[in-house]
Scaffold this motif. Sequence first.
Motif, mmCIF file in Angstrom:
data_model
loop_
_atom_site.group_PDB
_atom_site.id
_atom_site.type_symbol
_atom_site.label_atom_id
_atom_site.label_comp_id
_atom_site.label_asym_id
_atom_site.label_seq_id
_atom_site.Cartn_x
_atom_site.Cartn_y
_atom_site.Cartn_z
ATOM 1 N N HIS A 35 38.099 37.670 27.931
ATOM 2 C CA HIS A 35 39.317 36.947 27.569
ATOM 3 C C HIS A 35 39.843 37.507 26.252
ATOM 4 O O HIS A 35 39.108 37.535 25.257
ATOM 5 N N ASP B 140 40.179 41.868 33.537
ATOM 6 C CA ASP B 140 39.172 42.272 34.516
ATOM 7 C C ASP B 140 38.970 43.786 34.426
ATOM 8 O O ASP B 140 39.880 44.565 34.713
ATOM 9 N N LYS C 238 43.216 36.799 30.628
ATOM 10 C CA LYS C 238 41.928 37.037 31.265
ATOM 11 C C LYS C 238 41.994 38.477 31.766
ATOM 12 O O LYS C 238 42.900 38.838 32.518
ATOM 13 N N ASN D 192 32.528 41.394 34.891
ATOM 14 C CA ASN D 192 33.740 42.204 34.806
ATOM 15 C C ASN D 192 34.876 41.505 34.058
ATOM 16 O O ASN D 192 35.919 42.096 33.849
ATOM 17 N N PHE D 193 34.684 40.260 33.614
ATOM 18 C CA PHE D 193 35.768 39.520 32.960
ATOM 19 C C PHE D 193 35.568 39.367 31.456
ATOM 20 O O PHE D 193 34.449 39.155 30.984
ATOM 21 N N ASP E 193 33.449 33.836 34.494
ATOM 22 C CA ASP E 193 34.296 34.305 33.405
ATOM 23 C C ASP E 193 33.976 33.508 32.146
ATOM 24 O O ASP E 193 34.773 33.411 31.239
#
Length: 180
Positions: free
Chosen positions: A34, A48, A46, A31-32, A11
Motif C-alpha cells: 500500500h 500489486d 494498493k 504481491n501487495f 494485503d
Amino acid sequence: MSRFKMPASTDNAIVSYVRYKGDYYVSTETNFMHRIDPKTLKTLDKVDWTKFIAVNGAIAHPHYDPDGTAYNMGNSYGKHGSAYNIIRVPPQKLDSCETLEGAQVICSITPVDKKRPSYYHSFGMTENYVVFIEQPAKIDLMKILIAPLTGKVFSEAMSWAPEQNSIFHIANKRTRSEEH
C-alpha cells in the motif's frame, strides 16, 4: 468458498515500511503493498507487484543504492518449477502517478529443488553484488497448491531439509548474472 479456488493473497501490509521512487509503502511478503501518505498514514494506492513484473510475491525488506535505486527479491512459480528473482526498481519517477513502473527482474536464480524452494525473509547487498542464501528451510509447492482442498495452512507446507547445505548465490548487479 469453493475448495477448487486458490485463496486470495493477503494485503495485510504489517511487516515493514519501504520506499520506492520517493514514495512510502507499507509491505508484507505477498504481491501487495500500500502506498501511503507519510504524514496522515492514509492509503493512497494498493499496488500489486504482478502488474509490473513476473513474480508471485516480493519480500518486505528491500535494499538501496546511494542514488535511491531499490533492489528486492521475489519468487516466481510456474509449470517449470520456481525461481528466486532479483528485482531492480529505478530511483526516479517519470510521472507523478507512477508506482512500480520500470521495475525489472535483473537476475533469476534456479533453486536446488524447483518444487521445494527455500523460504527466505531477506538478502544481502554490496555496491556491486546481491547475496542470497538458499537454506534448508523449504516450502513444498505441491502442498501450497492443494492446501484449499486439504484445509492445511502455510506453515504445514514448510519443512527442514538437513541434507541440503546452505548455498550462497552471488549475483552481479552490473552484468545481471549469477557469479559461479
